[in-house]
Design an enzyme around this catalytic site. Structure first.
Site, short mmCIF file in Angstrom:
data_model
loop_
_atom_site.label_atom_id
_atom_site.label_comp_id
_atom_site.label_asym_id
_atom_site.label_seq_id
_atom_site.Cartn_x
_atom_site.Cartn_y
_atom_site.Cartn_z
N GLU A 1 -36.53 -18.16 48.77
CA GLU A 1 -35.42 -17.21 49.47
C GLU A 1 -35.32 -16.08 48.62
O GLU A 1 -34.94 -14.90 49.15
CB GLU A 1 -34.14 -17.99 49.81
CG GLU A 1 -34.28 -19.02 50.75
CD GLU A 1 -34.62 -20.10 50.26
OE1 GLU A 1 -34.67 -21.28 50.73
OE2 GLU A 1 -34.78 -20.35 49.05
N ARG B 1 -44.82 -27.12 42.25
CA ARG B 1 -43.77 -26.27 42.87
C ARG B 1 -42.42 -26.22 41.92
O ARG B 1 -41.79 -25.16 41.88
CB ARG B 1 -43.28 -26.98 44.10
CG ARG B 1 -42.06 -26.13 44.83
CD ARG B 1 -42.52 -24.92 45.37
NE ARG B 1 -41.47 -24.48 46.01
CZ ARG B 1 -40.44 -23.62 45.46
NH1 ARG B 1 -40.42 -23.38 44.07
NH2 ARG B 1 -39.52 -22.99 46.09
N GLY C 1 -43.28 -17.31 37.78
CA GLY C 1 -43.41 -15.94 37.80
C GLY C 1 -44.93 -15.42 37.69
O GLY C 1 -45.12 -14.12 38.11
N GLU C 2 -45.77 -16.33 37.97
CA GLU C 2 -47.24 -15.77 37.69
C GLU C 2 -48.12 -16.39 39.35
O GLU C 2 -49.24 -16.28 39.05
CB GLU C 2 -47.94 -16.24 36.49
CG GLU C 2 -47.46 -15.68 35.34
CD GLU C 2 -48.37 -15.88 34.11
OE1 GLU C 2 -48.33 -15.18 33.57
OE2 GLU C 2 -48.73 -16.96 33.90
N LEU D 1 -47.19 -20.02 52.83
CA LEU D 1 -48.70 -19.80 52.62
C LEU D 1 -48.76 -18.09 52.77
O LEU D 1 -49.77 -17.62 52.32
CB LEU D 1 -49.49 -20.29 53.78
CG LEU D 1 -49.26 -19.47 55.04
CD1 LEU D 1 -50.53 -20.03 55.94
CD2 LEU D 1 -48.00 -20.10 55.91
N ILE D 2 -47.78 -17.52 52.76
CA ILE D 2 -47.76 -15.97 53.03
C ILE D 2 -47.98 -15.16 51.94
O ILE D 2 -49.00 -14.40 51.64
CB ILE D 2 -46.59 -15.43 53.77
CG1 ILE D 2 -46.46 -15.99 55.14
CG2 ILE D 2 -46.58 -14.01 53.64
CD1 ILE D 2 -45.04 -15.63 55.72
N GLU D 3 -47.44 -15.68 50.61
CA GLU D 3 -47.95 -15.20 49.43
C GLU D 3 -49.18 -15.16 49.16
O GLU D 3 -49.96 -14.37 48.48
CB GLU D 3 -46.98 -16.00 48.24
CG GLU D 3 -47.12 -15.38 46.95
CD GLU D 3 -46.23 -15.91 46.13
OE1 GLU D 3 -46.05 -15.31 44.91
OE2 GLU D 3 -45.67 -17.01 46.10
#
Length: 450
Positions: free
Chosen positions: A73, A282, A331-332, A357-359
């Site tokens: 989020e 995750r 962050g990678e 999955l969008i990233e």
């Protein structure tokens, strides 16, 4: 602005339970802090107490408050915040979270004059102290967060509280309907709800929300970090020059899923040798446990945290025959997606609903999905229809499909192109949502939120 939210018997009982559960919350925070020290930070804020006592007072009536519960989020909120700053250059941001990873990621979004605190536990007293402390001009809850006392408190204080990038899957809809005496008044008291999809809008209306518009998914407007993508491109080039195997990423894997992958690698040595497997769990508190799982399965482990500055400055990660790579950094994700030729999406191989999955598609990386994608059902279905993603029934089929696809260079190139095209087709939610929020703020200054 909607009507005031009266205290119902159901919310009164919920409030009593929330008050009684405070010692359990404190104990849970202490336990979580052992693995994630961020949970020990500023604990009094969880109960509506702020230090110093006047924190945020000078921004009363000005704060644009955004609540992003956790990491996913917060990344969506980052896209919205950027769009808001373009429209409101002097904006003062009040950013709240519920998880340590969300707060850590959110810290990167702050500018001088902004404030970051925990969202208070949903007791009457804590939410009242929070509202009195900050008195934001507008509040924006990201995606799924519904807190009855917080929403009622904002409604009664004349603060327009909204739900942006709103989604509601079938399981959550069923749960909300079961708790209808509490959830329906909460949804109804929101000043605006902007849904991701028509299906989300239908379910949200069914649980009592007044859906203002369907604006799409903010995450389609994400732009991968250019520096990380550049490093990933250099690494891929170096691996190609070294005649190394293509990289297949298991992205945002959840507990139990790594074992599924490792079992298949043990059963089918050809799968282990055909590609370079990269696992990125995750949750960061599981990095060491996953490293141990890999070692116990008989494979070497090459950890990102041990690659060092030489890899960052060089052309490729260190190469170790027979080792699995473990992405144990925060962050990678753009680096991992950019390095990889294909990604298996975590959370979709156990009944967990799938991760975002969008990233991956934003980085031009095609995706293979397992059977469980109810958290991102519309985006998943559309990506499969577009040829940017592929759905498999289980881990064995997914791994076989992955190896076959990365070895079929024309098919892989087509999937990469479809991923990029798919993202371009679905942009625009950030601008539309930011415009709607600005309209609410300006209406409030004129005394009219309608």
């Amino acid at each position: 602005m909607g009507k005031k939210a009266p205290m119902t018997l159901a919310r009164g009982l919920f409030s009593l339970l929330a008050w009684a559960a405070q010692p359990l919350l404190r104990r849970k925070l202490r336990k979580r802090a052992v693995a994630e020290p961020g949970y020990a930070v500023a604990v009094p804020e969880r109960f509506g107490h702020y230090t110093p006592a006047d924190l945020g007072q000078d921004g009363r009536g000005q704060w644009v408050w955004i609540h992003s519960v956790s990491l996913g989020e917060t990344r969506a909120a980052a896209i919205l915040i950027q769009a808001l700053r373009e429209r409101l250059p002097a904006m003062r941001l009040l950013l709240t979270h519920s998880t340590a990873t969300g707060r850590e990621e959110g810290g990167k979004l702050l500018r001088t004059g902004d404030v970051q605190v925990w969202l208070p536990w949903d007791t009457l007293a804590a939410t009242r102290r929070f509202i009195e402390q900050f008195r934001p001009a507008v509040g924006v809850l990201m995606e799924t967060e519904i807190w009855p006392n917080l929403i009622a408190g904002c409604a009664n204080a004349g603060i327009p509280l909204t739900l942006a990038n709103a989604r509601l899957n079938e399981k959550s809809e069923a749960g909300a309907l079961k708790m209808g005496l509490i959830s329906k008044p909460a949804y109804a008291a929101l000043a605006a709800v902007w849904a991701q999809s028509e299906d989300d809008a239908r379910r949200l209306r069914n649980v009592g929300a007044k859906v203002s518009a369907v604006l799409g998914n903010l995450k389609f407007d994400a732009q991968p970090d250019e520096q990380l993508m550049s490093r990933a491109a250099n690494w891929r080039h170096g691996l190609r020059l070294a005649h190394q195997k293509p990289v297949v990423l298991f992205a945002s894997s959840r507990e139990g899923e790594e074992l599924l992958l490792l079992e298949q690698l043990q059963k089918q040595p050809d799968l282990a040798g055909a590609v370079q497997w990269l696992i990125v769990p995750r949750h960061p508190q599981r990095f060491d446990a996953v490293a141990q799982l890999i070692a116990d399965a008989g494979f070497g482990v090459s950890r990102r945290s041990q690659w060092g500055h030489a890899a960052d400055a060089g052309d490729a990660p260190p190469l170790q025959d027979g080792s699995l790579w473990l992405g144990d950094s925060l962050g990678e994700m753009p680096l991992y997606y950019g390095l990889s030729h294909l990604a298996l999406m975590g959370g979709s191989f156990e009944p967990l609903g799938g991760q975002n999955l969008i990233e991956a598609l934003a980085c031009g990386t095609p995706v293979i999905l397992g059977p469980h994608t109810f958290n991102f059902s519309q985006a998943s279905d559309l990506a499969v229809q577009a040829g940017a993603a592929f759905r498999c029934s289980d881990m064995a089929q997914a791994m076989q499909r992955a190896v076959a696809l990365v070895q079929d260079l024309p098919a892989l190139a087509e999937a990469e192109e479809q991923a990029r095209h798919f993202m371009l087709q679905h942009r625009g939610a950030a601008a539309a949502t930011a415009d709607a929020i600005v309209k609410l703020i300006r209406a409030g200054r004129n005394g009219n939120y309608s």
